[in-house]
Design a protein around this motif. Structure first.
Motif, PDB file in Angstrom:
ATOM      1  N   GLY A 184     -38.154 -63.734  48.130  1.00  0.00           N
ATOM      2  CA  GLY A 184     -38.611 -62.746  49.311  1.00  0.00           C
ATOM      3  C   GLY A 184     -37.320 -62.134  49.893  1.00  0.00           C
ATOM      4  N   ALA A 185     -36.321 -62.799  50.473  1.00  0.00           N
ATOM      5  CA  ALA A 185     -35.216 -62.376  51.358  1.00  0.00           C
ATOM      6  C   ALA A 185     -34.631 -61.537  50.492  1.00  0.00           C
ATOM      7  CB  ALA A 185     -34.656 -63.596  52.008  1.00  0.00           C
ATOM      8  N   GLY A 186     -34.456 -61.708  49.125  1.00  0.00           N
ATOM      9  CA  GLY A 186     -33.408 -61.183  48.324  1.00  0.00           C
ATOM     10  C   GLY A 186     -33.690 -59.738  48.228  1.00  0.00           C
ATOM     11  N   PHE A 187     -35.038 -59.413  48.219  1.00  0.00           N
ATOM     12  CA  PHE A 187     -35.689 -58.079  48.075  1.00  0.00           C
ATOM     13  C   PHE A 187     -35.009 -57.008  49.062  1.00  0.00           C
ATOM     14  CE2 PHE A 187     -39.922 -60.048  46.468  1.00  0.00           C
ATOM     15  CZ  PHE A 187     -39.410 -60.339  45.318  1.00  0.00           C
ATOM     16  N   LEU A 188     -34.816 -57.494  50.296  1.00  0.00           N
ATOM     17  CA  LEU A 188     -34.235 -56.777  51.466  1.00  0.00           C
ATOM     18  C   LEU A 188     -32.843 -56.183  51.026  1.00  0.00           C
ATOM     19  CD1 LEU A 188     -35.297 -58.895  54.452  1.00  0.00           C
ATOM     20  CD2 LEU A 188     -36.599 -56.854  53.334  1.00  0.00           C
ATOM     21  N   VAL A 189     -32.185 -56.985  50.031  1.00  0.00           N
ATOM     22  CA  VAL A 189     -30.907 -56.510  49.499  1.00  0.00           C
ATOM     23  C   VAL A 189     -31.129 -55.542  48.210  1.00  0.00           C
ATOM     24  CG1 VAL A 189     -28.681 -57.131  48.833  1.00  0.00           C
ATOM     25  CG2 VAL A 189     -29.736 -58.202  50.505  1.00  0.00           C
ATOM     26  N   THR A 190     -31.900 -56.420  47.174  1.00  0.00           N
ATOM     27  CA  THR A 190     -31.877 -55.807  46.133  1.00  0.00           C
ATOM     28  C   THR A 190     -32.742 -54.375  45.900  1.00  0.00           C
ATOM     29  OG1 THR A 190     -34.006 -57.236  45.587  1.00  0.00           O
ATOM     30  CG2 THR A 190     -31.851 -58.060  44.923  1.00  0.00           C
ATOM     31  N   GLY A 191     -33.896 -54.365  46.722  1.00  0.00           N
ATOM     32  CA  GLY A 191     -34.380 -52.854  47.061  1.00  0.00           C
ATOM     33  C   GLY A 191     -33.578 -51.642  47.061  1.00  0.00           C
ATOM     34  N   PRO A 192     -32.648 -51.755  48.375  1.00  0.00           N
ATOM     35  CA  PRO A 192     -31.913 -50.639  48.347  1.00  0.00           C
ATOM     36  C   PRO A 192     -30.704 -50.734  47.360  1.00  0.00           C
ATOM     37  CG  PRO A 192     -32.352 -52.044  50.565  1.00  0.00           C
ATOM     38  CD  PRO A 192     -32.800 -52.555  49.262  1.00  0.00           C
ATOM     39  N   LEU A 193     -30.215 -51.764  46.831  1.00  0.00           N
ATOM     40  CA  LEU A 193     -29.228 -51.796  45.613  1.00  0.00           C
ATOM     41  C   LEU A 193     -29.856 -50.866  44.677  1.00  0.00           C
ATOM     42  CD1 LEU A 193     -27.591 -55.363  45.554  1.00  0.00           C
ATOM     43  CD2 LEU A 193     -26.536 -53.225  46.318  1.00  0.00           C
ATOM     44  N   SER A 194     -31.231 -51.223  44.259  1.00  0.00           N
ATOM     45  CA  SER A 194     -31.758 -50.382  43.084  1.00  0.00           C
ATOM     46  C   SER A 194     -31.786 -48.880  43.412  1.00  0.00           C
ATOM     47  CB  SER A 194     -33.180 -50.943  42.741  1.00  0.00           C
ATOM     48  OG  SER A 194     -34.172 -50.611  43.821  1.00  0.00           O
ATOM     49  N   ASP A 195     -31.833 -48.465  44.734  1.00  0.00           N
ATOM     50  CA  ASP A 195     -31.896 -47.056  45.186  1.00  0.00           C
ATOM     51  C   ASP A 195     -30.496 -46.563  44.772  1.00  0.00           C
ATOM     52  OD1 ASP A 195     -34.300 -46.720  45.756  1.00  0.00           O
ATOM     53  OD2 ASP A 195     -33.994 -46.971  48.014  1.00  0.00           O
ATOM     54  N   ARG A 196     -29.310 -47.428  45.157  1.00  0.00           N
ATOM     55  CA  ARG A 196     -28.000 -46.964  44.814  1.00  0.00           C
ATOM     56  C   ARG A 196     -27.625 -46.933  43.469  1.00  0.00           C
ATOM     57  NH1 ARG A 196     -23.911 -49.768  48.706  1.00  0.00           N
ATOM     58  NH2 ARG A 196     -22.760 -47.790  48.135  1.00  0.00           N
ATOM     59  N   TRP A 197     -27.870 -48.024  42.612  1.00  0.00           N
ATOM     60  CA  TRP A 197     -27.142 -48.237  41.438  1.00  0.00           C
ATOM     61  C   TRP A 197     -28.048 -48.079  40.214  1.00  0.00           C
ATOM     62  CZ3 TRP A 197     -25.221 -53.954  42.658  1.00  0.00           C
ATOM     63  CH2 TRP A 197     -24.342 -53.603  43.401  1.00  0.00           C
ATOM     64  N   GLY A 198     -29.402 -47.770  40.345  1.00  0.00           N
ATOM     65  CA  GLY A 198     -30.313 -47.379  39.390  1.00  0.00           C
ATOM     66  C   GLY A 198     -31.118 -48.498  38.965  1.00  0.00           C
ATOM     67  N   ARG A 199     -32.429 -48.362  38.507  1.00  0.00           N
ATOM     68  CA  ARG A 199     -33.218 -49.356  38.467  1.00  0.00           C
ATOM     69  C   ARG A 199     -32.830 -50.251  37.145  1.00  0.00           C
ATOM     70  NH1 ARG A 199     -34.555 -47.735  43.145  1.00  0.00           N
ATOM     71  NH2 ARG A 199     -35.881 -45.730  43.339  1.00  0.00           N
ATOM     72  N   ARG A 200     -32.440 -50.055  35.988  1.00  0.00           N
ATOM     73  CA  ARG A 200     -32.267 -50.583  34.899  1.00  0.00           C
ATOM     74  C   ARG A 200     -31.092 -51.287  35.012  1.00  0.00           C
ATOM     75  NH1 ARG A 200     -30.911 -48.512  28.730  1.00  0.00           N
ATOM     76  NH2 ARG A 200     -28.980 -47.542  29.838  1.00  0.00           N
ATOM     77  N   PRO A 201     -29.866 -50.998  35.799  1.00  0.00           N
ATOM     78  CA  PRO A 201     -28.576 -52.018  35.883  1.00  0.00           C
ATOM     79  C   PRO A 201     -29.244 -52.994  36.749  1.00  0.00           C
ATOM     80  CG  PRO A 201     -28.034 -49.675  36.046  1.00  0.00           C
ATOM     81  CD  PRO A 201     -29.323 -49.765  35.849  1.00  0.00           C
ATOM     82  N   VAL A 202     -29.722 -53.009  37.718  1.00  0.00           N
ATOM     83  CA  VAL A 202     -30.298 -54.043  38.616  1.00  0.00           C
ATOM     84  C   VAL A 202     -31.291 -54.914  37.981  1.00  0.00           C
ATOM     85  CG1 VAL A 202     -31.669 -54.453  40.717  1.00  0.00           C
ATOM     86  CG2 VAL A 202     -29.836 -52.807  40.768  1.00  0.00           C
ATOM     87  N   ILE A 203     -32.134 -54.474  37.217  1.00  0.00           N
ATOM     88  CA  ILE A 203     -32.976 -55.358  36.713  1.00  0.00           C
ATOM     89  C   ILE A 203     -32.458 -56.070  35.414  1.00  0.00           C
ATOM     90  CG2 ILE A 203     -34.851 -55.344  34.895  1.00  0.00           C
ATOM     91  CD1 ILE A 203     -36.198 -53.155  36.372  1.00  0.00           C
ATOM     92  N   PHE A 205     -33.945 -59.782  41.879  1.00  0.00           N
ATOM     93  CA  PHE A 205     -33.421 -58.427  41.628  1.00  0.00           C
ATOM     94  C   PHE A 205     -34.396 -57.500  40.882  1.00  0.00           C
ATOM     95  CE2 PHE A 205     -29.528 -60.161  42.738  1.00  0.00           C
ATOM     96  CZ  PHE A 205     -28.441 -59.079  42.849  1.00  0.00           C
ATOM     97  N   PHE A 206     -35.501 -58.214  40.439  1.00  0.00           N
ATOM     98  CA  PHE A 206     -36.313 -57.726  39.308  1.00  0.00           C
ATOM     99  C   PHE A 206     -37.343 -56.695  39.924  1.00  0.00           C
ATOM    100  CE2 PHE A 206     -40.357 -57.824  37.074  1.00  0.00           C
ATOM    101  CZ  PHE A 206     -40.002 -57.231  36.043  1.00  0.00           C
ATOM    102  N   ALA A 207     -38.115 -57.650  41.068  1.00  0.00           N
ATOM    103  CA  ALA A 207     -39.499 -56.901  41.509  1.00  0.00           C
ATOM    104  C   ALA A 207     -39.348 -55.444  42.012  1.00  0.00           C
ATOM    105  CB  ALA A 207     -40.214 -57.722  42.456  1.00  0.00           C
ATOM    106  N   PRO A 208     -38.644 -55.376  43.158  1.00  0.00           N
ATOM    107  CA  PRO A 208     -38.321 -53.958  43.793  1.00  0.00           C
ATOM    108  C   PRO A 208     -37.937 -52.937  42.629  1.00  0.00           C
ATOM    109  CG  PRO A 208     -37.455 -55.688  45.146  1.00  0.00           C
ATOM    110  CD  PRO A 208     -37.734 -56.116  43.781  1.00  0.00           C
ATOM    111  N   ALA A 209     -36.865 -53.240  41.951  1.00  0.00           N
ATOM    112  CA  ALA A 209     -36.715 -51.968  41.080  1.00  0.00           C
ATOM    113  C   ALA A 209     -37.646 -51.959  39.923  1.00  0.00           C
ATOM    114  CB  ALA A 209     -35.445 -52.731  40.348  1.00  0.00           C
ATOM    115  N   ALA A 210     -38.318 -52.915  39.538  1.00  0.00           N
ATOM    116  CA  ALA A 210     -39.567 -52.730  38.517  1.00  0.00           C
ATOM    117  C   ALA A 210     -40.624 -51.635  39.184  1.00  0.00           C
ATOM    118  CB  ALA A 210     -40.176 -54.069  38.209  1.00  0.00           C
TER     119      ALA A 210
END
Length: 407
Positions: free
Chosen positions: A64-83, A119-124
């Motif tokens: 859960g804590a990871g989402f606070l970083v990976t969600g914004p990262l998917s906004d910056r880097w794109g959904r597929r690369p993050v997933i 890294f998966f859920a927010p980007a998905a």
């Protein structure tokens, strides 16, 4: 002549939703795979079964804590690369869990596994919200959230079968292999980020624009300043908190009339699988009900179902009401994300990150709630979970009243 841009942006529904949901079961299933083998973990690590439940909490908190970083990262880097990158990293972290020699090391690598899996859920969620055609979007999001909930049942059933046959280490070795295959599959299935002809048109919401570092976390603050959204996020704690609490209670204190043997527990876990299949098929009809209304009604129904299941009338009674409870939770989860993202404006990535953070913060607390009351039997666990679900329904209703009052 090329097709109009709007016909090129939507991803094919069947293969996209199928692949993403299958991987969702694998990813979220890591939260639950230790529940059927708590006795084996406790024996191998020379600890108590109660202490071994912290392997679920450790994963859930990190996830859960990871989402606070990976969600914004998917906004910056794109959904597929993050997933894809997250899945590749989870291959390594999952193998480390399989090699853990004791509780302390086990907790440490479960934390690492939770972080890489996050890294998966927010980007998905964001990918489906952006790349699936609007008329199929409710179906896609319902399938994804149902896959997350279905993981709680499917992963436990598979883990119990593998653990009984090959030992608990094999569960994580098999998981690592599945993560490697998943990374390859989604690298092929997911579409690359669509590039805007005008760089100024990117606002970061599409997953293709570059968001300045100083603004990456600002959306969280803005979202939580809205009292309505804050209440909704609090209500989300009850969704997976209730779900994981029930299944932890089943393992720690099996209901009366349900033997403690592997076969009886396996049948009870599997009894809820049809609910996971049915709810996505009803997504079209459910879509006619306002998401906020669905959320309140579903959490209320979950509270009622699990409270009725507390009555000790045998295994079939528990199985029937567990089915109703799981179906209600499967309705609540997509309703919550739809309600939240509707009020999030351009900050969908951050909004879904907070949503998934709240879900799995609740999932992390669920085992400890069950631990607190399990010594009083399954009925006590069920009543505690009913109180949690009812509180979630009340918070969601308060958010609706707040929204109506502001209007």
């Amino acid at each position: 002549m090329s097709a109009p841009a709007e016909t090129e942006v939507w991803a094919p529904v069947g293969r996209t939703v199928g692949a993403v949901c299958a991987v969702g079961i694998l990813v979220v299933g890591q939260l639950y795979v230790v529940l059927p083998v708590l006795n084996r973990l406790a024996a191998d690590w020379d600890t108590s079964k109660s202490a071994a439940t912290w392997t679920t909490t450790a994963f859930g908190l990190a996830y859960g804590a990871g989402f606070l970083v990976t969600g914004p990262l998917s906004d910056r880097w794109g959904r597929r690369p993050v997933i894809v990158g997250g899945l590749a990293a989870t291959v390594v972290s999952t193998l480390l869990v399989a090699a853990a020699p004791g509780l302390v090391t086990g907790l440490s690598v479960r934390i690492l596994q939770g972080l890489t899996a996050s890294f998966f859920a927010p980007a998905a969620f964001a990918y489906l919200s952006e790349r699936i055609a609007p008329e199929r979007r409710i179906f896609a999001l319902t399938c994804l959230t149902s896959s997350f909930l279905g993981a709680g049942v499917v992963a436990q059933v598979l883990a119990q079968l593998i653990g009984n046959a090959l030992g608990w280490h094999a569960i994580f070795v098999a998981g690592a292999i599945a993560f490697a295959v998943s990374a390859v599959v989604l690298r092929v299935v997911l579409q690359p980020p669509a590039r805007s002809a005008d760089p100024r048109a990117d606002d970061g919401d599409s997953g293709t624009g570059v968001v300045p570092s100083r603004s990456v976390f600002a959306p969280f603050v803005e979202l939580l300043r809205q009292s309505r959204l804050a209440l909704l996020y609090l209500s989300c704690l009850a969704i997976l908190g209730s779900f994981v609490g029930v299944y932890t209670g089943i393992q720690l204190a099996p209901p009366k009339g349900v033997g403690s043997g592997n076969g009886a527990l396996l049948a009870l876990r599997a009894s809820a699988i049809p609910a996971m299949v049915a709810i996505p098929l009803l997504a079209g009809r459910l879509g006619g009900i306002a998401p906020a209304t669905r959320l309140v009604a579903a959490l209320g129904a979950a509270a009622l179902a699990v409270a009725v299941a507390a009555v000790p009338l045998g295994g079939v009674w528990v199985a029937v009401w567990l089915f109703v409870f799981v179906a209600a939770i499967a309705v609540a989860a997509p309703a919550a994300v739809q309600t939240i993202t509707a009020g999030a404006g351009a900050a969908r990535g951050a909004a879904t990150a907070l949503y998934t953070f709240a879900l799995f913060l609740g999932a992390s607390a669920g085992p400890q709630l069950a631990n607190l009351v399990a010594r009083h039997g399954y009925s006590a666990v069920a009543l505690a979970v009913a109180a949690l679900s009812a509180t979630g329904a009340a918070l969601a209703a308060a958010a609706g009243f707040r929204s109506a009052w502001l209007k």
